[in-house]
Every structure is written in C-alpha cells, then in structure tokens.
Design a protein around this motif. Structure first.
Motif, PDB file in Angstrom:
ATOM      1  N   GLU A  73     -89.941   3.713  -1.087  1.00  0.00           N
ATOM      2  CA  GLU A  73     -89.146   4.645  -0.283  1.00  0.00           C
ATOM      3  C   GLU A  73     -89.428   6.088  -0.692  1.00  0.00           C
ATOM      4  O   GLU A  73     -89.554   6.978   0.155  1.00  0.00           O
ATOM      5  N   GLY A  74     -89.546   6.295  -1.991  1.00  0.00           N
ATOM      6  CA  GLY A  74     -89.864   7.637  -2.470  1.00  0.00           C
ATOM      7  C   GLY A  74     -91.269   8.053  -2.073  1.00  0.00           C
ATOM      8  O   GLY A  74     -91.518   9.216  -1.738  1.00  0.00           O
ATOM      9  N   VAL A 118     -93.990  12.246   4.057  1.00  0.00           N
ATOM     10  CA  VAL A 118     -93.337  13.063   5.080  1.00  0.00           C
ATOM     11  C   VAL A 118     -93.307  14.525   4.644  1.00  0.00           C
ATOM     12  O   VAL A 118     -93.598  15.438   5.434  1.00  0.00           O
ATOM     13  N   GLY A 119     -92.962  14.763   3.390  1.00  0.00           N
ATOM     14  CA  GLY A 119     -92.895  16.126   2.880  1.00  0.00           C
ATOM     15  C   GLY A 119     -94.246  16.827   2.866  1.00  0.00           C
ATOM     16  O   GLY A 119     -94.360  17.995   3.221  1.00  0.00           O
ATOM     17  N   GLU A 151     -92.821   7.149   0.608  1.00  0.00           N
ATOM     18  CA  GLU A 151     -92.768   7.530   2.020  1.00  0.00           C
ATOM     19  C   GLU A 151     -92.186   8.937   2.183  1.00  0.00           C
ATOM     20  O   GLU A 151     -92.664   9.731   3.004  1.00  0.00           O
ATOM     21  N   GLU A 152     -91.183   9.262   1.399  1.00  0.00           N
ATOM     22  CA  GLU A 152     -90.603  10.607   1.457  1.00  0.00           C
ATOM     23  C   GLU A 152     -91.637  11.659   1.076  1.00  0.00           C
ATOM     24  O   GLU A 152     -91.691  12.738   1.685  1.00  0.00           O
ATOM     25  N   TRP A 153     -92.460  11.354   0.087  1.00  0.00           N
ATOM     26  CA  TRP A 153     -93.525  12.286  -0.298  1.00  0.00           C
ATOM     27  C   TRP A 153     -94.498  12.512   0.852  1.00  0.00           C
ATOM     28  O   TRP A 153     -94.908  13.645   1.123  1.00  0.00           O
ATOM     29  N   GLN A 170     -94.695   8.164  -7.285  1.00  0.00           N
ATOM     30  CA  GLN A 170     -93.310   8.079  -6.839  1.00  0.00           C
ATOM     31  C   GLN A 170     -92.872   6.652  -7.152  1.00  0.00           C
ATOM     32  O   GLN A 170     -93.524   5.708  -6.737  1.00  0.00           O
TER      33      GLN A 170
END
Length: 294
Positions: A31-32, A38-39, A34-36, A27
């Motif tokens: 920030e991306g 969470v997902g 971290e989104e991964w 990623q």
C-alpha cells in the motif's frame, strides 16, 4: 538502492534528466509502495526523464505478486528485475509498453534473462555496491555485447563520475547504472552517518562478503561486526529485505573514493554531465591526433 532511494531522490533525478529508480520494498508495505508511485507521478511532467522500480523475482519474495500487480496497474515505465526473471513478468510489463532490464552478474544469468525477452541487461560487475559480480566490466561487456542483438546493455560497477560514464560507452555499453555516488545526496534516505562515512571512505574500505545475507555483496567494512556469521539455510528474499539486516551494515561500491561531499542530486547530475563531456572531448582529441599522426 535498498533503504536509500525514495521519492525525493527519484523525482530529483528525473528532473535532472536521469532515470531515477527505487526498490519497491523501500516502502515497507504494498500500500505504501502504491502511494509512492502516485506521489512520484504527480511531481513529474513530460519534460522529465522516466522513472523506474526494482523488485526481486524470486519464489521467497512474499511481496512479488502484490508489487507486480501494482506496478502493472500504474504502468511504471521501467522495471528492473533481480535474482531471477520469467516470461510471465516480462510479458506483463510489455503489455502496457513498459521496459524490463535485468541485473546479471555473469553470462549464464544474462542468457536466461534474454530468453525471457527482457529489453536489456544490466551487467553488474566487480566493484558494484550491494550484490555484485566479480567480472571485469571490460570482459563482461565484450562477451555480452554480441549476444544482445540490438538490446540495451547497461553497465554497473564503480561508475562514479562522468569520466566513468564515457569509459563505459567507449567500452560498448549503451547506458550506465549508478548507485553509490547518489547515496550521499541531500535527497537520499540514507542516514547522515552513512553519507558521511561514504564521503570519508576509499575503495580499500569496501569488503566483498556473503556474511550479511548469504549472497556475496559489497559493504563498508567499518560497519561489519567481526563476529557476524553467514546466515544459515537457503537464501530468502523476505529475510534479505528485513530492515534489521541492512540498517547497521551499510552497502557501497568501489566508487566511494572520488566522492568528496554531500550534494544535491541536481548538483551531482551537472557534475557528471560536465565530466562526461570533458572526457568525450579528450577522446575526440585523441582520435584526431591518431589520424594526423597516421
């Protein structure tokens, strides 16, 4: 697997009983990343295998501080470190109960990682995709095993099917790390052309060279330009993880030969388990035959 492993592959692996991992830099921003995380967590349950993340502990990795902070905050269960390791990193991961495994291509690197209190060593042997060592897996495992003192030994390098997994365990490994076999899976982020090339390739197509990043690694020879020159200057992680460098020059290990199609991760996991059990049955039968003959 740089530019290959992402949430879809990781989730599918964990649901199939395999520990799925990915490089944080797949990623392109913290920030991306971290989104991964969470997902991935939102899609997994307690019945699934744990997941992990890999990052380079190196002075030139501009993402290290941010990725490490995010990893700790989200308490990623397993962390794989490469290039270097420090007690500061292992202590931080251990503080929440996480495990740290370090990629090592030789005994010197393995000993440094053990001094930093890692939970185990990934012995990256000859034939591994990407940055790989030159040691035979049998030699490396035999030399490394006595120094681990109960810590985990993971073998990497041309482990492409269930029979290879059984052989690794028989040689003294606790677990294996598999990469190349999962590149041509449906859930992989690899380009379709890359998946098809891996299916069509054999071990003789793999080239071990330092011309791509300055460090020796295994690549599909068909993708290496004849005029590609080794990068000048010192190795730099930030330059290394630039998509332009690995986008068109594709990495793979010696285990490409047996790969015969593009499958789902679940299908591949079932195939690996079936082959592993068949190999164990063969070893058991051989052992019994020795006892009878004796």
């Amino acid at each position: 697997m740089f530019l290959v492993s992402g949430p879809d592959l990781v989730i599918a692996a964990c649901r199939s009983g395999l520990l799925g991992t990915f490089p944080s830099v797949n990623q392109r921003t913290p920030e991306g990343y971290e989104e991964w995380l969470v997902g991935i967590r939102s899609q997994l349950t307690g019945a699934d295998a744990p997941f992990g993340v890999q990052f380079s502990v190196h002075a030139t990795n501009e993402r290290l501080a941010a990725d490490l902070e995010i990893t700790i905050r989200h308490q990623v269960p397993v962390v794989i470190t490469t290039l270097s390791i420090s007690r500061e990193v292992t202590d931080a991961i251990h503080s929440y109960g996480g495990l740290v495994f370090h990629d090592a291509t030789n005994m010197r690197h393995a000993r440094k990682a053990l001094d930093a209190n890692v939970d185990g060593i990934i012995a990256v042997c000859a034939g591994a995709g990407g940055h790989a060592g030159t040691l035979s897996p049998f030699a490396f495992v035999a030399e490394l095993r006595p120094e681990l003192r109960g810590k985990t030994l993971i073998l990497a390098g041309a482990v492409g099917n269930g029979r290879s997994v059984a052989a690794a365990v028989a040689a003294g490994a606790d677990m294996v790390s598999m990469g190349t076999a999962f590149i041509p899976t449906i859930e992989s982020m690899a380009a379709q052309d890359m998946k098809e090339m891996i299916v069509a390739s054999s071990a003789s197509d793999i080239i071990y060279t330092d011309r791509v990043s300055g460090l020796h690694a295994n690549f599909l020879g068909q993708t290496i330009p004849a005029n590609l020159a080794r990068p000048e200057g010192e190795f730099n992680v930030t330059e290394e993880i630039s998509p332009k460098r690995w986008r068109d020059v594709w990495t793979a290990g010696h285990g490409v030969g047996p790969i015969d199609g593009i499958r789902s991760v679940q299908h591949l996991a079932e195939k690996i388990e079936r082959e592993y059990r068949e190999a164990v049955d063969c070893l058991t039968s051989a052992d019994q035959a020795v006892e009878v003959n004796a």
